[in-house]
Design an enzyme around this catalytic site. Sequence first.
Site, PDB file in Angstrom:
ATOM      1  N   GLY A 227       0.759  -1.304  -0.024  1.00 63.48           N
ATOM      2  CA  GLY A 227       0.038  -0.006  -0.130  1.00 63.48           C
ATOM      3  C   GLY A 227       0.740   1.329  -0.021  1.00 63.48           C
ATOM      4  O   GLY A 227       0.259   2.366  -0.112  1.00 63.48           O
ATOM      5  N   ASN A 251      -3.306   6.975   9.092  1.00 61.71           N
ATOM      6  CA  ASN A 251      -2.557   5.912   8.621  1.00 61.71           C
ATOM      7  C   ASN A 251      -3.608   4.724   8.582  1.00 61.71           C
ATOM      8  O   ASN A 251      -3.651   3.793   7.570  1.00 61.71           O
ATOM      9  CB  ASN A 251      -1.334   5.691   9.637  1.00 61.71           C
ATOM     10  CG  ASN A 251      -0.416   4.789   8.857  1.00 61.71           C
ATOM     11  OD1 ASN A 251       0.784   4.932   8.810  1.00 61.71           O
ATOM     12  ND2 ASN A 251      -0.914   3.584   8.176  1.00 61.71           N
ATOM     13  N   SER A 270      -2.225  -2.165   3.326  1.00 54.24           N
ATOM     14  CA  SER A 270      -1.245  -1.741   4.452  1.00 54.24           C
ATOM     15  C   SER A 270      -0.943  -0.118   3.924  1.00 54.24           C
ATOM     16  O   SER A 270      -1.142   0.378   2.823  1.00 54.24           O
ATOM     17  CB  SER A 270      -0.169  -2.435   4.450  1.00 54.24           C
ATOM     18  OG  SER A 270       0.844  -2.293   3.289  1.00 54.24           O
ATOM     19  N   LYS A 271      -0.361   0.666   4.750  1.00 51.43           N
ATOM     20  CA  LYS A 271       0.137   1.884   4.679  1.00 51.43           C
ATOM     21  C   LYS A 271       1.037   2.186   5.869  1.00 51.43           C
ATOM     22  O   LYS A 271       1.144   1.674   6.784  1.00 51.43           O
ATOM     23  CB  LYS A 271      -1.019   2.902   4.649  1.00 51.43           C
ATOM     24  CG  LYS A 271      -0.673   4.222   4.398  1.00 51.43           C
ATOM     25  CD  LYS A 271      -0.104   4.471   2.911  1.00 51.43           C
ATOM     26  CE  LYS A 271      -1.617   4.383   1.963  1.00 51.43           C
ATOM     27  NZ  LYS A 271      -1.085   4.590   0.407  1.00 51.43           N
ATOM     28  N   GLY A 272       2.242   2.858   5.243  1.00 55.54           N
ATOM     29  CA  GLY A 272       3.042   3.260   6.403  1.00 55.54           C
ATOM     30  C   GLY A 272       3.089   4.972   6.285  1.00 55.54           C
ATOM     31  O   GLY A 272       3.177   5.656   5.253  1.00 55.54           O
TER      32      GLY A 272
END
Length: 273
Positions: A227, A251, A270-272
């Site tokens: 992501g 987030n 997902s994500k950061g």
Amino acid sequence: HSLYLGEAEEHLAGLLRKIGLFYVLPRTTLSPLFSQGVMTAEVVSYAYAAWKFVFYFAARPGDDLAALSRALAHDPTNRSRLMELGANLRRDVFTEQRVAETIFQYPGLVSEIYEDFEAAHNFARGAGQTRRSTVQTQEHLHTMIRKQIADEVDAEVLFTMLLFNRATQKTNFFMRGKTALAFRLDVSFFGNRERYAAYPDIPFGVFMLVGSTFRGFHVRFKDVARGGIRIIKSHDPNAFNRNKEALFVENYNLARTQMRKNKDIPEGGSKGT
């Protein structure tokens, strides 16, 4: 040739660990606690990371909010509004400054909470072999906080630091060669729906990272997920305050949105940030 130093070797390892922590967090708001001899380098570094965890996850609802939430169980629209109101109220209470005040006011208790953290996660000193002892220590610290701390906000800050200890599954805190502190969190604490109703879907994994000039999270909804990563730069103090307050919520929501986008492929979202 080999040189065996005995106890000196252990002291050298401790010194190298302190140097590593100073490299990761050379100067923070909590640094005076070390320079004045109130806390060790390890405790100050731990307290700094726990401070950030508390800022994002201290979420004890008041009795009135909890009762209203239960009353609106079948009214998702207004319940969502109530949860947002509760989140705003909690942000007003658990500001970073307020959390720091608790750390400065109760350095002894914070040091004992660190010892619980070390017992659970410093494998060089037998962590993982004393699970029963760690549970007993947590119970003892809970009792101490309830008996000694009259202020509800102070107590919640310290209780949430204990939650941080329990929630940490893996960390590089006691490893050499790190450039930031990293913590993989056990997401089961999101299962408390009254505390964390703002997060309707429990993620697969959450990672918290803390450095001298940044903080960040990685949220994923499957073991294998993709992501992207965002880097947010703040151009002035007001923007920084807005960005840091919304960091985890944004987030989480971006990772959750990515999960829905990835519904037709094997990888989760997902994500950061």
